[in-house]
Design a protein around this motif. Sequence first.
Motif, PDB file in Angstrom:
ATOM      1  N   THR A 198      26.291  55.288   2.308  1.00  0.00           N
ATOM      2  CA  THR A 198      27.072  56.484   1.980  1.00  0.00           C
ATOM      3  C   THR A 198      28.357  56.477   2.792  1.00  0.00           C
ATOM      4  O   THR A 198      28.307  56.383   4.031  1.00  0.00           O
ATOM      5  CB  THR A 198      26.285  57.763   2.280  1.00  0.00           C
ATOM      6  N   LYS A 243      24.589  50.398  -3.530  1.00  0.00           N
ATOM      7  CA  LYS A 243      24.381  51.711  -4.151  1.00  0.00           C
ATOM      8  C   LYS A 243      22.989  52.238  -3.847  1.00  0.00           C
ATOM      9  O   LYS A 243      22.005  51.513  -3.946  1.00  0.00           O
ATOM     10  CB  LYS A 243      24.581  51.619  -5.665  1.00  0.00           C
ATOM     11  N   ASN A 277      33.036  55.377  -4.477  1.00  0.00           N
ATOM     12  CA  ASN A 277      32.566  54.295  -5.322  1.00  0.00           C
ATOM     13  C   ASN A 277      31.958  53.233  -4.414  1.00  0.00           C
ATOM     14  O   ASN A 277      32.401  53.079  -3.257  1.00  0.00           O
ATOM     15  CB  ASN A 277      33.699  53.694  -6.145  1.00  0.00           C
ATOM     16  N   TYR A 278      30.955  52.532  -4.934  1.00  0.00           N
ATOM     17  CA  TYR A 278      30.200  51.593  -4.115  1.00  0.00           C
ATOM     18  C   TYR A 278      30.002  50.261  -4.833  1.00  0.00           C
ATOM     19  O   TYR A 278      29.916  50.215  -6.067  1.00  0.00           O
ATOM     20  CB  TYR A 278      28.824  52.163  -3.780  1.00  0.00           C
ATOM     21  N   ASP A 287      27.673  47.385  -6.171  1.00  0.00           N
ATOM     22  CA  ASP A 287      26.321  47.497  -6.724  1.00  0.00           C
ATOM     23  C   ASP A 287      25.257  47.156  -5.685  1.00  0.00           C
ATOM     24  O   ASP A 287      24.170  47.739  -5.693  1.00  0.00           O
ATOM     25  CB  ASP A 287      26.179  46.563  -7.931  1.00  0.00           C
ATOM     26  N   ALA A 340      32.523  50.029  -0.010  1.00  0.00           N
ATOM     27  CA  ALA A 340      32.577  51.424  -0.444  1.00  0.00           C
ATOM     28  C   ALA A 340      33.999  51.941  -0.261  1.00  0.00           C
ATOM     29  O   ALA A 340      34.719  51.496   0.636  1.00  0.00           O
ATOM     30  CB  ALA A 340      31.608  52.281   0.359  1.00  0.00           C
TER      31      ALA A 340
END
Length: 125
Positions: free
Chosen positions: A68, A64, A58-59, A61, A49
Motif C-alpha cells: 500500500t 497488488k 496504482n500498483y 500486478d 506503486a
Amino acid sequence: QVQLVESGGGLVHPGGSLTLSCKVSGRIFSMNTMAWHRQAPGRERELVAVITSGGGTNYADSVKGRFTISRDNAKNTVYLQMTTLKPEDTAVYYCYAVIRALGATGLPGDSVGHWGQGTLVTVSS
C-alpha cells in the motif's frame, strides 16, 4: 536543492512486513506524483506503486493486495507498507517524486523528477 531520503529497509522473513518511508526536503513549492520503484540484482528497475497528488494509486500486478502506497503532504513524506513479503520482493527500493521547487527568486520552477538513494529490502529465512 531537493533531497529524497528513504528509510525502513532491512532483513525480514518471508510472510513478514515492512514499511518504507521517503522524506522530501528542500525549497518545495509542490509535490506531484510520487512513486516507489525497485531493482533486484541482475534485473532492471521496475515501478512498484504510484500515488498522484490527488491520492489516486496504482500498483504492479506482483504487489497488488500486499503493498500500500500513501502520502502525508504535511510531512512531505511518502510511504510504502509491504505485507506478506516474498523472497522475490528482495531489492533496493527507490523513492521517486515529481517536484516543483522554489528558485533563487522565490518563484516556483518547472516540475522535475527526483530519485532517492535507495534502501535495501531483503526477504529471507
